[in-house]
Design an enzyme around this catalytic site. Sequence first.
Site, PDB file in Angstrom:
ATOM      1  CE  LYS A   1      72.321  67.438   3.433  1.00  0.00           C
ATOM      2  NZ  LYS A   1      73.622  68.051   3.538  1.00  0.00           N
TER       3      LYS A   1
ATOM      4  CE  LYS B   1      76.674  75.202   5.600  1.00  0.00           C
ATOM      5  NZ  LYS B   1      76.741  73.745   5.551  1.00  0.00           N
TER       6      LYS B   1
ATOM      7  CE  LYS C   1      69.472  71.032   8.878  1.00  0.00           C
ATOM      8  NZ  LYS C   1      70.623  71.884   8.737  1.00  0.00           N
TER       9      LYS C   1
HETATM   10  P1  ATP Z   1      73.452  71.668   4.401  1.00  0.00           P
HETATM   11  O1  ATP Z   1      72.226  72.402   4.001  1.00  0.00           O
HETATM   12  O2  ATP Z   1      74.553  71.717   3.380  1.00  0.00           O
HETATM   13  O3  ATP Z   1      73.198  70.313   4.952  1.00  0.00           O
HETATM   14  P2  ATP Z   1      73.437  72.992   6.923  1.00  0.00           P
HETATM   15  O4  ATP Z   1      73.021  74.404   6.769  1.00  0.00           O
HETATM   16  O5  ATP Z   1      72.473  71.995   7.457  1.00  0.00           O
HETATM   17  O6  ATP Z   1      74.055  72.489   5.566  1.00  0.00           O
HETATM   18  P3  ATP Z   1      75.772  71.924   8.257  1.00  0.00           P
HETATM   19  O7  ATP Z   1      77.121  72.198   7.706  1.00  0.00           O
HETATM   20  O8  ATP Z   1      75.201  70.596   7.932  1.00  0.00           O
HETATM   21  O9  ATP Z   1      74.730  73.038   7.804  1.00  0.00           O
HETATM   22  O10 ATP Z   1      75.755  72.151   9.813  1.00  0.00           O
HETATM   23  C1  ATP Z   1      76.735  72.801  10.565  1.00  0.00           C
HETATM   24  C2  ATP Z   1      76.258  72.966  11.987  1.00  0.00           C
HETATM   25  O11 ATP Z   1      75.180  73.898  12.038  1.00  0.00           O
HETATM   26  C3  ATP Z   1      75.723  71.668  12.600  1.00  0.00           C
HETATM   27  O12 ATP Z   1      76.099  71.630  13.960  1.00  0.00           O
HETATM   28  C4  ATP Z   1      74.233  71.803  12.489  1.00  0.00           C
HETATM   29  O13 ATP Z   1      73.544  71.081  13.466  1.00  0.00           O
HETATM   30  C5  ATP Z   1      74.060  73.302  12.683  1.00  0.00           C
HETATM   31  N1  ATP Z   1      72.855  73.767  12.001  1.00  0.00           N
HETATM   32  C6  ATP Z   1      72.614  73.715  10.672  1.00  0.00           C
HETATM   33  N2  ATP Z   1      71.420  74.231  10.377  1.00  0.00           N
HETATM   34  C7  ATP Z   1      70.866  74.612  11.572  1.00  0.00           C
HETATM   35  C8  ATP Z   1      69.626  75.215  11.932  1.00  0.00           C
HETATM   36  N3  ATP Z   1      68.717  75.512  11.015  1.00  0.00           N
HETATM   37  N4  ATP Z   1      69.405  75.473  13.242  1.00  0.00           N
HETATM   38  C9  ATP Z   1      70.327  75.176  14.185  1.00  0.00           C
HETATM   39  N5  ATP Z   1      71.516  74.604  13.911  1.00  0.00           N
HETATM   40  C10 ATP Z   1      71.799  74.326  12.617  1.00  0.00           C
END
Ligand code: ATP
Length: 327
Positions: A111, A195, A192
């Site tokens: 990040k 969002k 990965k």
């Molecule tokens: P950001 O992009 O804002 O970092 P994010 O989409 O990675 O957000 P988080 O809020 O950081 O989402 O994660 C919430 C939960 O969802 C965590 O347990 C994380 O491990 C899981 N998660 C996020 N993205 C994935 C993915 N692509 N596959 C599986 N699990 C995920």
Amino acid sequence: MKKVLSGIQPSGQLTLGNYIGAMQNFVKLQNDHECYFMVVDLHAITVPQDPAALREQSEAVATLYVAAGIDPAKANIFMQSHVRGHAELGWLLTTLSYMGELERMTQFKDKSAGKESIGTGLFVYPALMAADILIYNADLVPVGDDQKQHLELTRDLAGRFNSRYGDYFTVPEPYIPKIGARVMSLDDASKKMSKSNPNPGSFIALLDPPDVVRKKISRATTDSGREVKFDPADKPEVSNLLSIYSHCAGLSIEQIEAKYEGQGYGAFKKDLAEVVVSVLEPLQQRYREIRESGEIHNILRQGAERAAAVADQTVRDVKERMGFLLP
Ligand code: ATP
Ligand code: LTN
């Protein structure tokens, strides 16, 4: 009963990655565990957020928890910022953490990469996450694969506190799904699904209308060749779509491979879109009903009250052990 805690950031629209990697396990664990599921707004502000968007996304994430099947009668659903102990214990644990261990966190490295100024909050964030977990003495933390390293740090901080001030914190375990722990981006299977990716074509949002889902899946990048086969090393993109299919349809990878033998990617992607839509449509229907009813505010108030009763006691105990003069 064992305790479970997890959180999702209101930093954008929740994706299928969040659902498969984390939320489905929240729903599964709520029946036989004491559960705490938060919307981690204090974490979301470690990168800049527009205030109106943050407020809207916070309500949307909380509502999606309920729409996805988390039952407020079984689990505590609340906003992290409504329970003051998180910020307070976060600071106490920050003072136990080392620069070196925080510098090693890959989420921080990702990040902050290429940024001219890097927020301090982004750097100390894992200590706040440790506080989230330890404040309830959680045993299990359902998360996706990307959070394993933060969990390891949480375990280290718990151990460090326990050896300095006497055994107090439970050392938590991660709870990670076997398939779907890392759902990849639709435009690049080396990243990965996330969002906060600026390209909305890279993710499927849980609130994407069916036609948008169909379009995104039909445009998803696929490896050269035409065979629908699970082979993450040579066919990362098709393998990612296969994992999504398997999760959403409840079929094994082998069953899906057999179904599409000799058929190429076209038929497979078309069916995958319908499988995803069939999971999202009922969730979206429940989402609209809960949003319209306004009941989420009561759910969050009750969740925060119950959580605060536990959190306040932990903060008091920790301060006492660390040598604070108590009021
Ligand atoms: P950001 O992009 O804002 O970092 P994010 O989409 O990675 O957000 P988080 O809020 O950081 O989402 O994660 C919430 C939960 O969802 C965590 O347990 C994380 O491990 C899981 N998660 C996020 N993205 C994935 C993915 N692509 N596959 C599986 N699990 C995920
Ligand atoms: N760091 C996590 C979100 C998060 C979390 C938590 C997850 C904050 N506090 C406590 C589990 C337990 C993320 O970025 N996905």
